[in-house]
Design a protein around this motif. Structure first.
Motif, PDB file in Angstrom:
ATOM      1  N   LEU A 179       0.836  -1.208   0.000  1.00 11.07           N
ATOM      2  CA  LEU A 179       0.000   0.000   0.000  1.00 11.07           C
ATOM      3  C   LEU A 179       0.869   1.256   0.000  1.00 11.07           C
ATOM      4  O   LEU A 179       0.544   2.244  -0.672  1.00 11.07           O
ATOM      5  N   GLU A 180       1.978   1.233   0.725  1.00 11.96           N
ATOM      6  CA  GLU A 180       2.878   2.385   0.741  1.00 11.96           C
ATOM      7  C   GLU A 180       3.427   2.646  -0.665  1.00 11.96           C
ATOM      8  O   GLU A 180       3.534   3.799  -1.090  1.00 11.96           O
ATOM      9  N   GLN A 181       3.774   1.599  -1.386  1.00 10.81           N
ATOM     10  CA  GLN A 181       4.306   1.768  -2.742  1.00 10.81           C
ATOM     11  C   GLN A 181       3.250   2.369  -3.663  1.00 10.81           C
ATOM     12  O   GLN A 181       3.551   3.239  -4.497  1.00 10.81           O
ATOM     13  N   VAL A 182       2.024   1.898  -3.535  1.00  7.46           N
ATOM     14  CA  VAL A 182       0.934   2.428  -4.370  1.00  7.46           C
ATOM     15  C   VAL A 182       0.708   3.903  -4.065  1.00  7.46           C
ATOM     16  O   VAL A 182       0.596   4.738  -4.978  1.00  7.46           O
ATOM     17  N   ARG A 183       0.648   4.258  -2.786  1.00  6.43           N
ATOM     18  CA  ARG A 183       0.428   5.656  -2.419  1.00  6.43           C
ATOM     19  C   ARG A 183       1.589   6.534  -2.860  1.00  6.43           C
ATOM     20  O   ARG A 183       1.392   7.697  -3.243  1.00  6.43           O
TER      21      ARG A 183
END
Length: 244
Positions: A179-183
């Motif tokens: 999720l951090e990578q997507v954000r």
């Protein structure tokens, strides 16, 4: 290694190892993308960053220059000077550069939007099953802080922290990293989307619905609340992509 393996290895392209200042820039870029340094906020002094990363001050200086070339930060001299994350007060030239970056990264951004729609409701559902009392207390505090601020920069920071804390509540480091990578990939869109009181109120209301579902331990309700929230964000982002 066999002869065939040696030939295959020789055919692989040689990848240049990132330089130290590029590692530092990537870490700062990630923190900016996650909202840990919100638009218009200042980065710590270069000497302090050098101590944090365990590198020389010139390495930090080169990393900052790299982020400036990407229009992620801007530097000012004199009293009140420093290095600031680019925000709503950027000039038209900077806005055009960011728009061009969005055009160049359009495919990756569209894939990140799709991934967030698939990923986040599942993460939130898992969080409903695995959250602890401490997780709920931390999320409640983030909601209270967001409701109590009228500062756009602070609200943006709290918004990012809420989503990351929910992901952490799912108790799976790989889901949190994903999720951090997507954000991080979507941060460039955040730079261009308008930040309005109406948007803030809707965001806060939808965060509260997610929190209530987490508090109740209702995975299905939590997933639905997260999906509704993400769909609203995606609609705004895709409208922006279409306009460029």
């Amino acid at each position: 290694m066999s002869a065939s393996e040696e030939v295959a290895a020789a055919d692989q392209p040689t990848r240049r190892q990132p330089l130290v200042h590029e590692y530092v820039a990537e870490q700062l870029r990630r923190e900016i993308a996650l909202g840990l340094f919100a638009p218009r906020s200042s980065l710590p002094p270069e000497r302090e960053l050098a101590a944090v990363f365990g590198v020389g001050i010139m390495t930090v200086h080169r990393a900052i220059r790299l982020l400036e070339s990407e229009v992620l930060v801007t530097s000012r001299r004199g009293r009140g000077g420093g290095t600031f994350v680019v925000g709503d007060n950027r000039d038209d030239g900077a806005t055009k550069q960011i728009q061009e970056r969005v055009r160049q990264e359009r495919k990756a951004i569209e894939e990140a939007l799709d991934c967030r729609m698939e990923l986040e409701p599942r993460i939130v559902a898992r969080a409903a099953r695995h959250r602890t009392a401490a997780d709920l207390a931390a999320l409640r505090q983030l909601l209270d802080d967001a409701a109590g601020t009228d500062d756009d920069v602070e609200f943006t920071k709290l918004d990012a922290r809420f989503h990351i804390k929910v992901a952490q509540s799912a108790k799976n480091r790989f889901l949190t990293d994903a999720l951090e990578q997507v954000r991080a990939q979507l941060y460039v869109i955040v730079l261009l989307l308008p930040d309005t009181p109406m948007w803030q109120q809707r965001t806060l209301t939808e965060h509260q619905r997610i929190f209530i579902a987490l508090q109740q331990g209702d995975a299905e309700k939590a997933s639905q609340a997260a999906a509704r929230h993400v769909r609203h964000t995606l609609a705004s982002a895709r409208a922006l992509l279409h306009s460029l």
